[in-house]
Design a protein around this motif. Structure first.
Motif, PDB file in Angstrom:
ATOM      1  N   PRO A  36       0.877  -1.125  -0.077  1.00  0.00           N
ATOM      2  CA  PRO A  36       0.001   0.085  -0.009  1.00  0.00           C
ATOM      3  C   PRO A  36       0.977   1.243   0.184  1.00  0.00           C
ATOM      4  O   PRO A  36       1.910   1.288   0.550  1.00  0.00           O
ATOM      5  N   ARG A  37       0.378   2.215  -0.832  1.00  0.00           N
ATOM      6  CA  ARG A  37       1.116   3.487  -0.931  1.00  0.00           C
ATOM      7  C   ARG A  37       0.512   4.501   0.333  1.00  0.00           C
ATOM      8  O   ARG A  37      -0.532   4.501   0.202  1.00  0.00           O
ATOM      9  N   VAL A  38       1.557   4.965   1.156  1.00  0.00           N
ATOM     10  CA  VAL A  38       1.359   5.766   2.162  1.00  0.00           C
ATOM     11  C   VAL A  38       2.376   7.185   2.187  1.00  0.00           C
ATOM     12  O   VAL A  38       3.397   6.971   1.905  1.00  0.00           O
ATOM     13  N   SER A  39       1.746   7.970   2.197  1.00  0.00           N
ATOM     14  CA  SER A  39       2.506   9.422   2.106  1.00  0.00           C
ATOM     15  C   SER A  39       2.477  10.030   3.630  1.00  0.00           C
ATOM     16  O   SER A  39       1.413  10.141   4.217  1.00  0.00           O
ATOM     17  N   VAL A  40       3.588  10.586   3.837  1.00  0.00           N
ATOM     18  CA  VAL A  40       3.862  10.899   5.432  1.00  0.00           C
ATOM     19  C   VAL A  40       4.617  12.435   5.342  1.00  0.00           C
ATOM     20  O   VAL A  40       5.559  12.432   4.395  1.00  0.00           O
ATOM     21  N   LEU A 102       0.228  10.736  -4.459  1.00  0.00           N
ATOM     22  CA  LEU A 102      -0.363  10.594  -2.929  1.00  0.00           C
ATOM     23  C   LEU A 102      -0.696   9.227  -2.737  1.00  0.00           C
ATOM     24  O   LEU A 102      -1.630   8.735  -3.684  1.00  0.00           O
ATOM     25  N   GLY A 103      -0.738   8.436  -1.669  1.00  0.00           N
ATOM     26  CA  GLY A 103      -1.299   7.404  -1.326  1.00  0.00           C
ATOM     27  C   GLY A 103      -2.773   7.436  -0.751  1.00  0.00           C
ATOM     28  O   GLY A 103      -3.155   8.699  -0.631  1.00  0.00           O
ATOM     29  N   SER A 104      -3.373   6.491  -0.639  1.00  0.00           N
ATOM     30  CA  SER A 104      -4.944   6.692  -0.009  1.00  0.00           C
ATOM     31  C   SER A 104      -4.707   6.714   1.234  1.00  0.00           C
ATOM     32  O   SER A 104      -5.818   7.372   1.636  1.00  0.00           O
ATOM     33  N   ARG A 131      -8.741  15.766   0.330  1.00  0.00           N
ATOM     34  CA  ARG A 131      -9.791  15.312  -0.382  1.00  0.00           C
ATOM     35  C   ARG A 131     -10.105  15.342  -1.838  1.00  0.00           C
ATOM     36  O   ARG A 131     -10.378  14.746  -2.735  1.00  0.00           O
ATOM     37  N   ASP A 132      -9.812  16.729  -2.414  1.00  0.00           N
ATOM     38  CA  ASP A 132      -9.815  16.995  -3.870  1.00  0.00           C
ATOM     39  C   ASP A 132      -8.630  16.159  -4.679  1.00  0.00           C
ATOM     40  O   ASP A 132      -9.061  15.809  -5.906  1.00  0.00           O
ATOM     41  N   HIS A 133      -7.894  15.596  -3.962  1.00  0.00           N
ATOM     42  CA  HIS A 133      -6.762  14.789  -4.622  1.00  0.00           C
ATOM     43  C   HIS A 133      -6.899  13.302  -4.371  1.00  0.00           C
ATOM     44  O   HIS A 133      -6.216  12.615  -4.922  1.00  0.00           O
ATOM     45  N   GLY A 134      -8.333  13.100  -3.927  1.00  0.00           N
ATOM     46  CA  GLY A 134      -8.583  11.870  -3.927  1.00  0.00           C
ATOM     47  C   GLY A 134      -8.078  10.837  -2.752  1.00  0.00           C
ATOM     48  O   GLY A 134      -8.250   9.613  -2.640  1.00  0.00           O
ATOM     49  N   VAL A 135      -7.520  11.386  -1.580  1.00  0.00           N
ATOM     50  CA  VAL A 135      -7.081  10.795  -0.559  1.00  0.00           C
ATOM     51  C   VAL A 135      -8.218  10.177   0.309  1.00  0.00           C
ATOM     52  O   VAL A 135      -9.171  10.966   0.461  1.00  0.00           O
ATOM     53  N   LYS A 136      -8.179   8.934   0.686  1.00  0.00           N
ATOM     54  CA  LYS A 136      -9.297   8.387   1.446  1.00  0.00           C
ATOM     55  C   LYS A 136      -9.222   8.470   2.994  1.00  0.00           C
ATOM     56  O   LYS A 136     -10.297   8.393   3.570  1.00  0.00           O
ATOM     57  N   HIS A 137      -7.981   8.397   3.605  1.00  0.00           N
ATOM     58  CA  HIS A 137      -7.851   8.413   4.826  1.00  0.00           C
ATOM     59  C   HIS A 137      -6.581   9.198   5.406  1.00  0.00           C
ATOM     60  O   HIS A 137      -5.546   9.378   4.645  1.00  0.00           O
ATOM     61  N   VAL A 138      -6.957  10.114   6.289  1.00  0.00           N
ATOM     62  CA  VAL A 138      -5.852  11.196   6.817  1.00  0.00           C
ATOM     63  C   VAL A 138      -5.705  10.741   8.312  1.00  0.00           C
ATOM     64  O   VAL A 138      -6.583  10.915   9.005  1.00  0.00           O
ATOM     65  N   LEU A 139      -4.438  10.379   8.552  1.00  0.00           N
ATOM     66  CA  LEU A 139      -4.057  10.255   9.954  1.00  0.00           C
ATOM     67  C   LEU A 139      -3.263  11.476  10.438  1.00  0.00           C
ATOM     68  O   LEU A 139      -2.196  11.646   9.983  1.00  0.00           O
ATOM     69  N   TRP A 140      -3.919  12.092  11.435  1.00  0.00           N
ATOM     70  CA  TRP A 140      -3.109  13.361  11.764  1.00  0.00           C
ATOM     71  C   TRP A 140      -2.525  13.183  13.231  1.00  0.00           C
ATOM     72  O   TRP A 140      -3.267  12.886  14.195  1.00  0.00           O
ATOM     73  N   VAL A 141      -1.298  13.219  13.588  1.00  0.00           N
ATOM     74  CA  VAL A 141      -0.657  13.093  14.671  1.00  0.00           C
ATOM     75  C   VAL A 141      -1.087  14.251  15.613  1.00  0.00           C
ATOM     76  O   VAL A 141      -0.448  15.306  15.283  1.00  0.00           O
TER      77      VAL A 141
END
Length: 316
Positions: A36-40, A102-104, A131-141
């Motif tokens: 899975p692609r994840v962007s940090v 960007l990853g999902s 959201r506009d870039h199609g990201v499904k999940h955002v994890l904010w620390v």
């Protein structure tokens, strides 16, 4: 932003093993499917992961196709604060430059450097852009709330999570509270041990997102009991019948609500069984209440008709 002391590689491995054994585990099985692609995107907090020669970076990236950018003095929007004569790209700059990659799942570790007056609006803009870039999940620390400003920013993130179903705030403040040794003297930036801690913490959040827990079981069936029931007995003949109840969460508990049961010479068990030997004929209205394990209640009235036996009729 130098780290003032370093643990040995062996000590970091021991710490990582302790964290994993405590249930904070990446938990993603290897598979033939693409990782899975994840962007940090982070401010300087994750330099403790990227600049360390310990296991932190491997723990964070385990089983993932990860792109990661950590910039000192990063802000969400506008212009990052100055460090060593330059300004790193903002979080929004990075998001837009990665728009086609960007990853999902996107992880954000940012907020300490942002101007309080701008933070809420920039959080909203960041989420809308993702959201506009199609990201499904955002994890904010979330932030280590050692200052009122940081606690207020955590409240902003919590409010944003209520508006954005794609956002999950990871409570780093709570998770790290038992480990003050993870922090440098400013209680914000991390020692190598803290780098292992936050890498493992974020990796677990990613694992939970990739493999969400099963949905909760359906609610129990509501208690449904016929409000009126009819029973028949004979004088002098032992009586033994069960009250009827429909769906509900066992165990059910029955009780009489007045003295009519004694007049009919019957006994009611908690399980709803009526027993006894009627001593005289007649029709009795017997009110009961039944409750289930969840506290739902229903009222029932039993119409009991007791007829005389032949011997009883002759005595009369």
């Amino acid at each position: 932003m130098s780290l003032h002391r370093r643990l040995s590689a062996a000590a970091l491995v021991v710490l990582a093993a302790a964290l994993l054994s405590s249930g904070i585990s990446p938990g993603v099985a290897r598979a033939t499917a693409p990782a899975p692609r994840v962007s940090v995107i982070s401010d300087s907090i994750l330099t403790a992961v990227l600049w360390s020669d310990g296991p932190a970076q491997g723990l964070l990236k385990d089983g993932l196709d990860m792109q990661i950018d950590a910039g000192v003095c990063r802000r969400l929007n506008g212009e990052s604060c100055e460090f060593n004569g330059s300004h790193v790209p903002t979080t929004l700059n990075v998001i837009n430059s990665w728009s086609s990659q960007l990853g999902s799942i996107v992880v954000i570790v940012d907020g300490y450097n942002d101007l309080p007056a701008n933070f809420a609006g920039d959080v909203e803009l960041t989420l809308n852009t993702l959201r506009d870039h199609g990201v499904k999940h955002v994890l904010w620390v979330g932030l280590h709330d050692i200052r009122p400003e940081f606690a207020a920013k955590n409240a902003v993130l919590a409010a944003a999570a209520r508006r954005h179903q794609e956002l999950r705030v990871l409570d780093w403040n709570k998770f790290s509270s038992a480990h003050p040794d993870w922090y440098q003297t400013d209680s914000i930036h991390l020692m190598p041990a803290g780098g292992v801690g936050i890498a493992t913490f974020i990796r677990q959040g990613i694992a939970d997102t990739l493999s969400p827990p099963p949905p909760p079981p359906p609610p129990p069936a509501p208690l449904a009991v016929p409000a009126h029931q009819t029973m028949h007995g004979r004088v002098g003949v032992p009586f033994d019948q069960k009250l009827h109840a429909g769906p509900g969460t066992a165990p059910l508990h029955w009780q009489a609500t007045n003295v009519s049961l004694r007049r009919a010479r019957l006994h009611l068990s908690a399980g709803g069984e009526l027993t006894g030997t009627p001593s005289h004929a007649g029709t009795f209205a017997l009110p009961f209440v039944v409750s289930d394990a969840h506290g739902a209640t229903a009222h029932v009235t039993v119409s009991l008709t007791v007829r005389p036996t032949a011997a009883h009729a002759k005595r009369r």
